[in-house]
Design a protein around this motif. Structure first.
Motif, PDB file in Angstrom:
ATOM      1  N   LYS A   1      75.002  17.727  38.470  1.00  0.00           N
ATOM      2  CA  LYS A   1      74.678  17.107  39.961  1.00  0.00           C
ATOM      3  C   LYS A   1      73.366  16.765  40.222  1.00  0.00           C
ATOM      4  N   ALA A   2      72.592  17.046  39.061  1.00  0.00           N
ATOM      5  CA  ALA A   2      71.237  16.812  39.191  1.00  0.00           C
ATOM      6  C   ALA A   2      71.061  15.107  39.001  1.00  0.00           C
ATOM      7  N   GLU A   3      71.385  14.440  39.991  1.00  0.00           N
ATOM      8  CA  GLU A   3      71.256  13.085  39.997  1.00  0.00           C
ATOM      9  C   GLU A   3      69.583  12.698  40.320  1.00  0.00           C
ATOM     10  N   ALA A   4      69.361  11.836  39.705  1.00  0.00           N
ATOM     11  CA  ALA A   4      67.724  11.352  39.708  1.00  0.00           C
ATOM     12  C   ALA A   4      67.214  11.030  41.147  1.00  0.00           C
ATOM     13  N   ASP A   5      68.114  10.490  41.714  1.00  0.00           N
ATOM     14  CA  ASP A   5      67.661   9.856  43.327  1.00  0.00           C
ATOM     15  C   ASP A   5      67.466  11.061  44.128  1.00  0.00           C
ATOM     16  N   ILE A   6      68.170  12.157  43.890  1.00  0.00           N
ATOM     17  CA  ILE A   6      68.121  13.063  44.737  1.00  0.00           C
ATOM     18  C   ILE A   6      67.087  14.091  44.363  1.00  0.00           C
ATOM     19  N   PHE A   7      67.048  14.400  42.788  1.00  0.00           N
ATOM     20  CA  PHE A   7      66.378  15.311  42.265  1.00  0.00           C
ATOM     21  C   PHE A   7      64.790  14.876  42.307  1.00  0.00           C
ATOM     22  N   LEU A   8      64.443  13.603  42.067  1.00  0.00           N
ATOM     23  CA  LEU A   8      63.260  13.098  42.115  1.00  0.00           C
ATOM     24  C   LEU A   8      62.934  12.556  43.424  1.00  0.00           C
ATOM     25  N   SER A   9      62.589  13.211  44.426  1.00  0.00           N
ATOM     26  CA  SER A   9      62.413  12.986  45.782  1.00  0.00           C
ATOM     27  C   SER A   9      61.627  14.034  46.575  1.00  0.00           C
ATOM     28  N   VAL A  10      61.167  13.477  47.697  1.00  0.00           N
ATOM     29  CA  VAL A  10      60.183  14.479  48.473  1.00  0.00           C
ATOM     30  C   VAL A  10      61.170  15.638  48.960  1.00  0.00           C
ATOM     31  N   GLU A  11      62.306  15.371  49.202  1.00  0.00           N
ATOM     32  CA  GLU A  11      63.312  16.447  49.539  1.00  0.00           C
ATOM     33  C   GLU A  11      62.956  17.786  48.565  1.00  0.00           C
ATOM     34  N   THR A  12      63.018  17.342  47.483  1.00  0.00           N
ATOM     35  CA  THR A  12      62.904  18.446  46.071  1.00  0.00           C
ATOM     36  C   THR A  12      61.606  19.146  46.492  1.00  0.00           C
ATOM     37  N   ILE A  13      60.314  18.721  46.751  1.00  0.00           N
ATOM     38  CA  ILE A  13      59.251  19.199  46.927  1.00  0.00           C
ATOM     39  C   ILE A  13      59.489  20.343  47.932  1.00  0.00           C
ATOM     40  N   LYS A  14      60.133  19.642  49.319  1.00  0.00           N
ATOM     41  CA  LYS A  14      60.323  20.506  50.474  1.00  0.00           C
ATOM     42  C   LYS A  14      61.055  21.924  50.093  1.00  0.00           C
ATOM     43  N   ILE A  15      62.097  21.557  49.182  1.00  0.00           N
ATOM     44  CA  ILE A  15      63.007  22.708  48.926  1.00  0.00           C
ATOM     45  C   ILE A  15      62.381  23.825  48.120  1.00  0.00           C
ATOM     46  N   ILE A  16      61.560  23.278  47.220  1.00  0.00           N
ATOM     47  CA  ILE A  16      60.780  24.237  46.328  1.00  0.00           C
ATOM     48  C   ILE A  16      59.782  24.990  47.234  1.00  0.00           C
ATOM     49  N   ILE A  17      59.037  24.313  47.905  1.00  0.00           N
ATOM     50  CA  ILE A  17      57.984  24.923  48.779  1.00  0.00           C
ATOM     51  C   ILE A  17      58.724  26.061  49.883  1.00  0.00           C
TER      52      ILE A  17
ATOM     53  N   GLY B   1      61.840  26.554  59.289  1.00  0.00           N
ATOM     54  CA  GLY B   1      60.863  25.805  58.481  1.00  0.00           C
ATOM     55  C   GLY B   1      61.387  24.401  58.120  1.00  0.00           C
ATOM     56  N   ALA B   2      62.485  24.470  57.527  1.00  0.00           N
ATOM     57  CA  ALA B   2      62.955  23.284  56.949  1.00  0.00           C
ATOM     58  C   ALA B   2      63.437  22.292  58.335  1.00  0.00           C
ATOM     59  N   ILE B   3      63.744  22.835  59.358  1.00  0.00           N
ATOM     60  CA  ILE B   3      64.203  22.019  60.358  1.00  0.00           C
ATOM     61  C   ILE B   3      62.880  21.189  61.159  1.00  0.00           C
ATOM     62  N   LEU B   4      61.673  22.046  60.987  1.00  0.00           N
ATOM     63  CA  LEU B   4      60.582  21.521  61.505  1.00  0.00           C
ATOM     64  C   LEU B   4      59.992  20.596  60.503  1.00  0.00           C
ATOM     65  N   LEU B   5      60.710  20.516  59.094  1.00  0.00           N
ATOM     66  CA  LEU B   5      60.369  19.324  58.070  1.00  0.00           C
ATOM     67  C   LEU B   5      60.987  17.993  58.109  1.00  0.00           C
ATOM     68  N   GLY B   6      61.925  18.308  59.157  1.00  0.00           N
ATOM     69  CA  GLY B   6      62.823  17.040  59.262  1.00  0.00           C
ATOM     70  C   GLY B   6      64.219  16.923  58.672  1.00  0.00           C
ATOM     71  N   MET B   7      64.493  18.320  58.205  1.00  0.00           N
ATOM     72  CA  MET B   7      66.004  18.211  57.619  1.00  0.00           C
ATOM     73  C   MET B   7      66.997  18.392  58.593  1.00  0.00           C
ATOM     74  N   THR B   8      68.156  18.254  58.329  1.00  0.00           N
ATOM     75  CA  THR B   8      69.470  18.399  59.130  1.00  0.00           C
ATOM     76  C   THR B   8      69.748  19.582  59.237  1.00  0.00           C
ATOM     77  N   GLY B   9      70.647  20.290  60.374  1.00  0.00           N
ATOM     78  CA  GLY B   9      71.020  21.635  60.126  1.00  0.00           C
ATOM     79  C   GLY B   9      71.612  22.098  58.903  1.00  0.00           C
ATOM     80  N   PRO B  10      72.579  21.424  58.409  1.00  0.00           N
ATOM     81  CA  PRO B  10      73.328  21.936  57.184  1.00  0.00           C
ATOM     82  C   PRO B  10      72.352  21.800  55.922  1.00  0.00           C
ATOM     83  N   GLU B  11      71.269  21.077  55.933  1.00  0.00           N
ATOM     84  CA  GLU B  11      70.442  20.997  55.034  1.00  0.00           C
ATOM     85  C   GLU B  11      69.582  22.095  54.910  1.00  0.00           C
ATOM     86  N   ALA B  12      68.966  22.249  56.307  1.00  0.00           N
ATOM     87  CA  ALA B  12      68.074  23.469  56.349  1.00  0.00           C
ATOM     88  C   ALA B  12      68.703  24.878  56.120  1.00  0.00           C
TER      89      ALA B  12
END
Length: 376
Positions: A273-289, A127-138
């Motif tokens: 490691k909760a840096e604002a630029d990473i935490f406050l991003s679309v990636e965070t929403i993807k990960i939560i879902i 699902g993460a791959i389909l949402l555009g994440m890289t392999g390691p991120e997925a």
């Protein structure tokens, strides 16, 4: 006097405060509230929340990298235990000393239920791959479905360290919400008749079996999935220390003082490691879902495999115990037990559910090793 006041203001944290800092501080306070007053995984969420608070207070230098003239911040050095993959295996060592694999040894087929529940990891990965994440991120996102916080942290530090805080918080938040997530799925997939199935008493497991199990498991997993050896090896060493019964002081230390010390260090540095630029991003929403999706799929796969096992054994297995295959120990097993009691006050499923529950710990570590071998 004016210059002194101006200098104090310019060197204070107020001068470096931004809107993103304020949002992250508010998030930290919300997490602290959930940890303290709602008791959502407080042992880890409390230090994680405070780590988020500390690192988002500007100009403190608490996480600064050392230079030729400056020694670096405290959290920078403590974080190396997370960054180098030291804290999560030590947590596994302590978990092994606290885990009773007896129900799994007594009923080995429940290992299959623990394996089936890991399907959520790979479903979320694709699902993460389909949402555009890289392999390691997925891969790092998918491991949330294993319901195993230390494993999620270990794999993420190896594959996608920039997502560490988001994945850790998502993993532990969903673990805390297991009593809310799992019952609707269990009830939707099983009939009342299936939920009332009583399972036979388990046989007594001998001391020799308990000692052989961690040794054999370490050898087998290390040969099949070498990348999982670090986690499995530490888990089984802790269990061998427990079951050998020759070093009770070590067992006591691992079960109490050591696990709490490592948990504080791990939580604090993950939060940092909760840096604002990473935490406050679309990636965070993807990960939560995707994290919620992984939990739901893992629970579903476990229950469906439990239904198959129920059919093959002609009603000897209560399919609900498959939901305990996610390795949120012992929370998932308690959820199954409570659902059993709701349908029949005399139906005690806790020990039966502990089999797939502890199998899930092994399963999530093996899944992490498989993903690490491929993407690491």
């Amino acid at each position: 006097m004016t210059e002194i006041i101006q200098n104090m203001l310019e060197t204070s944290g107020f001068a470096g405060m931004t809107g993103k800092h304020l949002i992250m501080i508010l998030i930290a306070i919300i997490f602290l509230y959930l940890a303290i007053f709602k008791e959502y995984e407080p042992y880890l969420l409390l230090p994680i929340s405070f780590g988020i608070l500390l690192v988002n207070l500007p100009l403190t230098g608490i996480f600064s990298t050392p230079t030729e003239t400056e020694p670096g911040g405290l959290l920078y050095y403590l974080y190396q235990g997370t960054n180098l993959g030291i804290y999560p295996p030590l947590i596994f060592l302590c978990l092994g000393a606290s885990t009773d694999f007896g129900p799994l040894i007594a009923n080995p087929k429940t290992l299959l239920l623990g394996a089936a529940a890991q399907f959520g990891i790979f479903a979320a990965f694709f699902g993460a791959i389909l949402l555009g994440m890289t392999g390691p991120e997925a891969a790092a996102t998918g491991i949330i479905g294993g319901a195993d916080g230390p494993t999620a942290i270990y794999l993420t530090t190896r594959l996608a360290p920039h997502l560490l805080s988001v994945i850790a918080i998502a993993a532990y938040s969903y673990m805390a919400l297991v009593p809310l997530i799992q019952p609707p799925i269990i009830n939707a997939l099983t009939t009342e008749k299936e939920r009332k199935i009583k399972m036979q008493m388990q046989r007594t497991v001998t001391k020799k079996e308990r000692i052989i199990f961690p040794i054999f498991t370490t050898i087998f997993v290390a040969l099949v999935v070498p990348a999982a050896t670090t986690l499995i090896g530490c888990l089984m060493l802790g269990n061998l220390i427990r079951e050998s019964q020759v070093v009770p002081k070590l067992t006591e230390t691992l079960q109490n003082a050591m696990i709490y010390i490592i948990t504080i260090l791990l939580g604090l540095t993950v939060g940092a490691k909760a840096e604002a630029d990473i935490f406050l991003s679309v990636e965070t929403i993807k990960i939560i879902i995707l994290g919620l999706f992984a939990f739901a799929i893992g629970t579903t796969a476990g229950v469906l495999f439990g239904k198959l096992m129920c059919k093959l054994t002609k009603g000897q297995v209560n399919p609900m115990i498959g939901a305990a295959g996610v390795s949120a120990v012992p929370m998932a097993a308690r959820v199954v037990h409570k659902e059993g009691l709701k349908n029949d006050p005399t139906n005690y499923l806790l020990m039966h559910a502990m089999g797939p529950n502890v199998a899930g710990i092994i399963g999530s570590a093996v899944a992490a090793g498989t993903l690490l071998a491929y993407f690491g």
